[in-house]
Design an enzyme around this catalytic site. Structure first.
Site, PDB file in Angstrom:
ATOM      1  N   GLY A 275      -7.051  -1.140   7.535  1.00  0.00           N
ATOM      2  CA  GLY A 275      -5.757  -0.678   8.050  1.00  0.00           C
ATOM      3  C   GLY A 275      -4.603  -1.341   7.307  1.00  0.00           C
ATOM      4  O   GLY A 275      -4.809  -2.173   6.424  1.00  0.00           O
ATOM      5  N   HIS A 326       3.580  12.491   3.870  1.00  0.00           N
ATOM      6  CA  HIS A 326       4.343  13.691   4.255  1.00  0.00           C
ATOM      7  C   HIS A 326       5.058  13.492   5.587  1.00  0.00           C
ATOM      8  O   HIS A 326       6.101  14.086   5.835  1.00  0.00           O
ATOM      9  CB  HIS A 326       3.439  14.933   4.279  1.00  0.00           C
ATOM     10  CG  HIS A 326       2.097  14.703   4.879  1.00  0.00           C
ATOM     11  ND1 HIS A 326       1.067  14.102   4.194  1.00  0.00           N
ATOM     12  CD2 HIS A 326       1.595  14.983   6.097  1.00  0.00           C
ATOM     13  CE1 HIS A 326      -0.006  14.034   4.977  1.00  0.00           C
ATOM     14  NE2 HIS A 326       0.298  14.558   6.142  1.00  0.00           N
ATOM     15  N   HIS A 450      -9.907  38.411  -0.694  1.00  0.00           N
ATOM     16  CA  HIS A 450     -11.346  38.259  -0.926  1.00  0.00           C
ATOM     17  C   HIS A 450     -11.622  38.189  -2.424  1.00  0.00           C
ATOM     18  O   HIS A 450     -11.036  38.968  -3.186  1.00  0.00           O
ATOM     19  CB  HIS A 450     -12.096  39.472  -0.350  1.00  0.00           C
ATOM     20  CG  HIS A 450     -13.561  39.424  -0.628  1.00  0.00           C
ATOM     21  ND1 HIS A 450     -14.414  38.582   0.054  1.00  0.00           N
ATOM     22  CD2 HIS A 450     -14.321  40.090  -1.542  1.00  0.00           C
ATOM     23  CE1 HIS A 450     -15.644  38.753  -0.404  1.00  0.00           C
ATOM     24  NE2 HIS A 450     -15.621  39.654  -1.378  1.00  0.00           N
TER      25      HIS A 450
HETATM   26  P1  FAD Z   1       6.160   2.996   1.199  1.00  0.00           P
HETATM   27  O1  FAD Z   1       5.597   4.086   0.401  1.00  0.00           O
HETATM   28  O2  FAD Z   1       5.300   1.809   1.457  1.00  0.00           O
HETATM   29  O3  FAD Z   1       7.491   2.540   0.444  1.00  0.00           O
HETATM   30  C1  FAD Z   1       8.253   1.463   0.861  1.00  0.00           C
HETATM   31  C2  FAD Z   1       8.951   0.865  -0.347  1.00  0.00           C
HETATM   32  O4  FAD Z   1       9.903  -0.092   0.116  1.00  0.00           O
HETATM   33  C3  FAD Z   1       8.029   0.108  -1.288  1.00  0.00           C
HETATM   34  O5  FAD Z   1       8.100   0.631  -2.590  1.00  0.00           O
HETATM   35  C4  FAD Z   1       8.539  -1.331  -1.242  1.00  0.00           C
HETATM   36  O6  FAD Z   1       8.483  -1.970  -2.517  1.00  0.00           O
HETATM   37  C5  FAD Z   1       9.981  -1.145  -0.813  1.00  0.00           C
HETATM   38  N1  FAD Z   1      10.561  -2.299  -0.147  1.00  0.00           N
HETATM   39  C6  FAD Z   1      10.016  -3.063   0.839  1.00  0.00           C
HETATM   40  N2  FAD Z   1      10.867  -4.019   1.224  1.00  0.00           N
HETATM   41  C7  FAD Z   1      11.977  -3.865   0.463  1.00  0.00           C
HETATM   42  C8  FAD Z   1      13.215  -4.562   0.395  1.00  0.00           C
HETATM   43  N3  FAD Z   1      13.485  -5.601   1.203  1.00  0.00           N
HETATM   44  N4  FAD Z   1      14.136  -4.149  -0.499  1.00  0.00           N
HETATM   45  C9  FAD Z   1      13.879  -3.099  -1.334  1.00  0.00           C
HETATM   46  N5  FAD Z   1      12.729  -2.409  -1.298  1.00  0.00           N
HETATM   47  C10 FAD Z   1      11.794  -2.787  -0.405  1.00  0.00           C
HETATM   48  N6  FAD Z   1      -0.740   9.138   2.529  1.00  0.00           N
HETATM   49  C11 FAD Z   1      -0.881  10.479   2.424  1.00  0.00           C
HETATM   50  O7  FAD Z   1      -0.154  11.215   3.109  1.00  0.00           O
HETATM   51  N7  FAD Z   1      -1.799  11.040   1.587  1.00  0.00           N
HETATM   52  C12 FAD Z   1      -2.616  10.278   0.824  1.00  0.00           C
HETATM   53  O8  FAD Z   1      -3.437  10.807   0.062  1.00  0.00           O
HETATM   54  C13 FAD Z   1      -2.502   8.864   0.906  1.00  0.00           C
HETATM   55  N8  FAD Z   1      -3.287   8.073   0.160  1.00  0.00           N
HETATM   56  C14 FAD Z   1      -3.130   6.725   0.223  1.00  0.00           C
HETATM   57  C15 FAD Z   1      -3.973   5.922  -0.549  1.00  0.00           C
HETATM   58  C16 FAD Z   1      -3.851   4.541  -0.503  1.00  0.00           C
HETATM   59  C17 FAD Z   1      -4.752   3.692  -1.349  1.00  0.00           C
HETATM   60  C18 FAD Z   1      -2.847   3.959   0.326  1.00  0.00           C
HETATM   61  C19 FAD Z   1      -2.666   2.454   0.358  1.00  0.00           C
HETATM   62  C20 FAD Z   1      -2.021   4.729   1.115  1.00  0.00           C
HETATM   63  C21 FAD Z   1      -2.163   6.130   1.072  1.00  0.00           C
HETATM   64  N9  FAD Z   1      -1.363   6.962   1.854  1.00  0.00           N
HETATM   65  C22 FAD Z   1      -1.525   8.320   1.780  1.00  0.00           C
HETATM   66  C23 FAD Z   1      -0.346   6.430   2.775  1.00  0.00           C
HETATM   67  C24 FAD Z   1       1.065   6.532   2.129  1.00  0.00           C
HETATM   68  O9  FAD Z   1       1.057   5.850   0.898  1.00  0.00           O
HETATM   69  C25 FAD Z   1       2.109   5.951   3.053  1.00  0.00           C
HETATM   70  O10 FAD Z   1       2.020   6.531   4.330  1.00  0.00           O
HETATM   71  C26 FAD Z   1       3.516   6.200   2.509  1.00  0.00           C
HETATM   72  O11 FAD Z   1       3.655   5.646   1.226  1.00  0.00           O
HETATM   73  C27 FAD Z   1       4.566   5.610   3.442  1.00  0.00           C
HETATM   74  O12 FAD Z   1       5.829   5.859   2.915  1.00  0.00           O
HETATM   75  P2  FAD Z   1       7.069   4.893   3.248  1.00  0.00           P
HETATM   76  O13 FAD Z   1       8.225   5.456   2.512  1.00  0.00           O
HETATM   77  O14 FAD Z   1       7.163   4.666   4.693  1.00  0.00           O
HETATM   78  O15 FAD Z   1       6.671   3.471   2.614  1.00  0.00           O
HETATM   79  P1  NAI Z   2      -7.842   3.272   8.597  1.00  0.00           P
HETATM   80  O1  NAI Z   2      -7.101   2.948   9.831  1.00  0.00           O
HETATM   81  O2  NAI Z   2      -7.926   4.655   8.111  1.00  0.00           O
HETATM   82  O3  NAI Z   2      -9.356   2.762   8.726  1.00  0.00           O
HETATM   83  C1  NAI Z   2      -9.663   1.430   8.990  1.00  0.00           C
HETATM   84  C2  NAI Z   2     -11.094   1.364   9.475  1.00  0.00           C
HETATM   85  O4  NAI Z   2     -11.483   0.000   9.506  1.00  0.00           O
HETATM   86  C3  NAI Z   2     -11.298   1.917  10.874  1.00  0.00           C
HETATM   87  O5  NAI Z   2     -12.404   2.769  10.862  1.00  0.00           O
HETATM   88  C4  NAI Z   2     -11.520   0.675  11.725  1.00  0.00           C
HETATM   89  O6  NAI Z   2     -12.358   0.907  12.841  1.00  0.00           O
HETATM   90  C5  NAI Z   2     -12.186  -0.235  10.724  1.00  0.00           C
HETATM   91  N1  NAI Z   2     -12.062  -1.664  11.000  1.00  0.00           N
HETATM   92  C6  NAI Z   2     -10.991  -2.326  11.500  1.00  0.00           C
HETATM   93  N2  NAI Z   2     -11.256  -3.646  11.568  1.00  0.00           N
HETATM   94  C7  NAI Z   2     -12.504  -3.826  11.080  1.00  0.00           C
HETATM   95  C8  NAI Z   2     -13.334  -4.948  10.868  1.00  0.00           C
HETATM   96  N3  NAI Z   2     -12.909  -6.184  11.166  1.00  0.00           N
HETATM   97  N4  NAI Z   2     -14.566  -4.773  10.349  1.00  0.00           N
HETATM   98  C9  NAI Z   2     -14.997  -3.510  10.034  1.00  0.00           C
HETATM   99  N5  NAI Z   2     -14.261  -2.406  10.213  1.00  0.00           N
HETATM  100  C10 NAI Z   2     -13.020  -2.561  10.720  1.00  0.00           C
HETATM  101  O7  NAI Z   2      -7.207   2.280   7.497  1.00  0.00           O
HETATM  102  P2  NAI Z   2      -7.308   2.293   5.915  1.00  0.00           P
HETATM  103  O8  NAI Z   2      -8.506   3.025   5.445  1.00  0.00           O
HETATM  104  O9  NAI Z   2      -7.135   0.864   5.513  1.00  0.00           O
HETATM  105  O10 NAI Z   2      -6.031   3.103   5.494  1.00  0.00           O
HETATM  106  C11 NAI Z   2      -4.714   2.674   5.907  1.00  0.00           C
HETATM  107  C12 NAI Z   2      -3.812   3.856   6.110  1.00  0.00           C
HETATM  108  O11 NAI Z   2      -3.498   4.464   4.876  1.00  0.00           O
HETATM  109  C13 NAI Z   2      -4.467   4.949   6.960  1.00  0.00           C
HETATM  110  O12 NAI Z   2      -4.079   4.786   8.284  1.00  0.00           O
HETATM  111  C14 NAI Z   2      -3.950   6.226   6.414  1.00  0.00           C
HETATM  112  O13 NAI Z   2      -2.900   6.670   7.225  1.00  0.00           O
HETATM  113  C15 NAI Z   2      -3.390   5.859   5.038  1.00  0.00           C
HETATM  114  N6  NAI Z   2      -4.203   6.547   4.022  1.00  0.00           N
HETATM  115  C16 NAI Z   2      -4.194   7.908   3.996  1.00  0.00           C
HETATM  116  C17 NAI Z   2      -4.949   8.593   3.087  1.00  0.00           C
HETATM  117  C18 NAI Z   2      -4.921  10.059   3.111  1.00  0.00           C
HETATM  118  O14 NAI Z   2      -4.061  10.636   3.765  1.00  0.00           O
HETATM  119  N7  NAI Z   2      -5.816  10.734   2.397  1.00  0.00           N
HETATM  120  C19 NAI Z   2      -5.783   7.909   2.097  1.00  0.00           C
HETATM  121  C20 NAI Z   2      -5.741   6.467   2.226  1.00  0.00           C
HETATM  122  C21 NAI Z   2      -4.954   5.836   3.148  1.00  0.00           C
END
Ligand code: FAD
Ligand code: NAI
Length: 471
Positions: A275, A326, A450
């Site tokens: 998480g 999104h 289709h």
């Molecule tokens: P962020 O994208 O975290 O942006 C916040 C920004 O604020 C950062 O760039 C940070 O540097 C900046 N910041 C922080 N503090 C300060 C400060 N004091 N001054 C200036 N700048 C600052 N979501 C999806 O919908 N689809 C996906 O496929 C998906 N894949 C993911 C894969 C991974 C590996 C991870 C980690 C996340 C993924 N997510 C995905 C989740 C998604 O990235 C986040 O939900 C999204 O980026 C949140 O947007 P945000 O603008 O709230 O914050």
């Molecule tokens: P997650 O919340 O999706 O999954 C974390 C998982 O870890 C859960 O299944 C939970 O039960 C488990 N867990 C928690 N504590 C644990 C422990 N101590 N030992 C073993 N299992 C444990 O979190 P994740 O995968 O880290 O992603 C973070 C967020 O990033 C997600 O909530 C998601 O919103 C966003 N994300 C979205 C993607 C997408 O839209 N395709 C892709 C990657 C991330």
């Protein structure tokens, strides 16, 4: 007006902040966006959605060439992996998109201020500029869009080499022999898929008795079966009690979540993906009096305003909502509409979620478990991709299905769940259906081209109250 005075300053240039800033400027507000990373796009573009999807696509193609081409009569020999080139392509994709936002800022007249922002009082943001020096910005409205950061496991040090977060897992220098993933959520399954396809043995250790908690249970079980068939191993109801460095990698102590005999798992690399937590370090929130909950999330009212007038928050820093790009974008747009004197609202009941594994999983609206818990009577229509001509001609072997849930009395769509090829694209018509209050009959009566995968959606809609035609 001084060049440091703005109608609105967004702190954070991720999907929430940068999209919100563009919208605000388009609506005529004098807008700045402060971002400390050195590039725009936030977690999503730099170390999240985009690099992970680039690697998912590359590793998918590699796996296809290795395991699927032969069924199409395509013979390959001498197939090999150039991981450096794969990573370079990923960087190129990220660089192209992040610099593209700088272009969008210029075009829309958003001032991009690279630096660390700190709120010193309502209406005032101090920026420690990345290039040196400081700037004090005055703004009627300040938006906290600082996103989230990796959540660590107590006592486990993430070195981004052998014990990695998603950021390290996006940049491993070689394919690990054995990757242990802690947490069977979105990140664990997507990054586990990448490295599994490239040759790693992948073991997922999940605390709960199921993967992807919150997802409709039937999809979750199908996904686990499909990933198991691809070679991923699952240790459910298991907790990690310790992680220590050992020769050649890491040793994990694990035991049943309910307590019991401990055992040791050896891994070359461990991915901690349990998480994410809100990122508000150094923002000055406590000093200004912005209220946070006990986990550091920032509660807001229906206008995204915190407890302090003129200070707003959007995106991953908000509690009790999905952490999705999104969703953050939509909040940015709606907040800017409101600040410009218009109206707007985000429909949290119609936010799709997509897990980009193979098969993909896409969901929107209520799961069966949620409907049962709420005592809502529903009809269910299900159609398998095994009976869809496009899926058959593409050779998609893992099957999957579309499942629609509609109110028993009114037939109004309540939830839509797809596991199968390109589910993430297909869910869009069902998000629209949900937004428009469509019934399953509306979907069934809509002409679908289709042969397409979307015909499975129409067939599932037909199955809600009657019979599908092709099954
Ligand atoms: P962020 O994208 O975290 O942006 C916040 C920004 O604020 C950062 O760039 C940070 O540097 C900046 N910041 C922080 N503090 C300060 C400060 N004091 N001054 C200036 N700048 C600052 N979501 C999806 O919908 N689809 C996906 O496929 C998906 N894949 C993911 C894969 C991974 C590996 C991870 C980690 C996340 C993924 N997510 C995905 C989740 C998604 O990235 C986040 O939900 C999204 O980026 C949140 O947007 P945000 O603008 O709230 O914050
Ligand atoms: P997650 O919340 O999706 O999954 C974390 C998982 O870890 C859960 O299944 C939970 O039960 C488990 N867990 C928690 N504590 C644990 C422990 N101590 N030992 C073993 N299992 C444990 O979190 P994740 O995968 O880290 O992603 C973070 C967020 O990033 C997600 O909530 C998601 O919103 C966003 N994300 C979205 C993607 C997408 O839209 N395709 C892709 C990657 C991330």
């Amino acid at each position: 007006m001084s060049e440091d005075t703005f109608d609105v300053v967004f702190i954070g240039g991720g999907p929430g902040g940068y999209v919100g800033a563009i919208k605000a400027a388009q609506l005529g507000l004098r807008t700045a966006c402060v971002e400390l990373r050195g590039t725009l796009g936030g977690t999503c573009l730099n170390v999240g959605c985009i690099p992970s999807k680039a690697l998912l696509q590359s590793s998918h193609l590699y796996h296809e060439a290795e395991a699927e081409f032969a069924q199409h009569g395509i013979k390959t020999s001498g197939l090999s992996l150039d991981l450096k080139a794969m990573m370079a392509r990923k960087r190129e994709v990220v660089d192209g998109l992040t610099t593209g936002i700088e272009g969008l800022f210029k075009k829309n007249k958003v001032e991009y201020i690279p630096g660390r922002g700190r709120i010193t009082s309502p209406g005032s943001v101090q920026v420690e500029l990345n290039g040196g020096g400081e700037r004090t910005l005055t703004a009627e409205n300040i938006v906290i869009a600082t996103g989230s950061d990796v959540m660590g496991l107590p006592g486990v040090e993430i070195d981004e080499k052998t014990v990695v977060s998603s950021t390290g897992a996006l940049s491993l220098g070689k394919v690990p022999k054995h990757l242990v993933v802690i947490g069977g959520g979105y990140i664990g399954l997507e990054m586990g898929s990448v490295w599994g396809r490239l040759g790693a043995k992948v073991t997922v250790v999940e605390f709960l008795d199921r993967i992807t908690p919150g997802m409709d249970g039937e999809l979750s079980r199908h996904l686990q079966r499909a990933l198991t068939a691809q070679g991923m191993e699952f240790r459910l109801s298991t907790k990690v009690t310790g992680v220590k460095k050992a020769r050649g990698g890491v040793e994990l102590s694990v035991e049943p979540a309910a307590g019991g005999e401990a055992e040791t798992l050896k891994a070359n690399v461990v991915l901690v993906s349990i998480g994410r937590k809100p990122f508000t370090d150094g923002l000055g929130l406590a000093e200004v009096g912005v209220a946070m909950d006990d986990r550091g999330f920032i509660p807001v009212d229906e206008d995204y305003q915190t407890n302090i007038a003129g200070i707003f928050a959007i995106g991953d820093v908000l509690p009790d909502r999905p952490m999705l790009a999104h969703k953050a974008e939509d909040e940015g747009v709606v907040l800017s509409e409101k600040l410009a004197g218009h109206v707007g609202t985000v429909n949290y009941d119609a936010i799709p979620g997509v897990c980009y594994t193979w098969p993909e999983v896409a969901t929107v609206g209520k799961s069966e478990e949620e409907l049962k818990a709420a005592g809502i009577a529903y009809n269910k229509g299900r159609f398998s991709f095994a009976a869809n001509s496009r899926a058959r001609s593409s050779g998609d072997r893992e099957g999957g299905f579309v499942k629609l849930l509609a109110d028993k009395e009114t037939d109004r769509l309540l939830g839509a769940h797809i596991i199968g090829p390109d589910a993430g694209t297909m869910i869009a018509e069902l998000v629209l259906a949900l937004e428009m209050g469509a019934s399953s009959e509306d979907i069934a009566l809509t002409c679908h081209a289709h042969p397409t995968l979307n015909e499975a959606v129409k067939e599932a809609a037909l199955a809600v109250t009657g019979k599908p035609l092709n099954m």
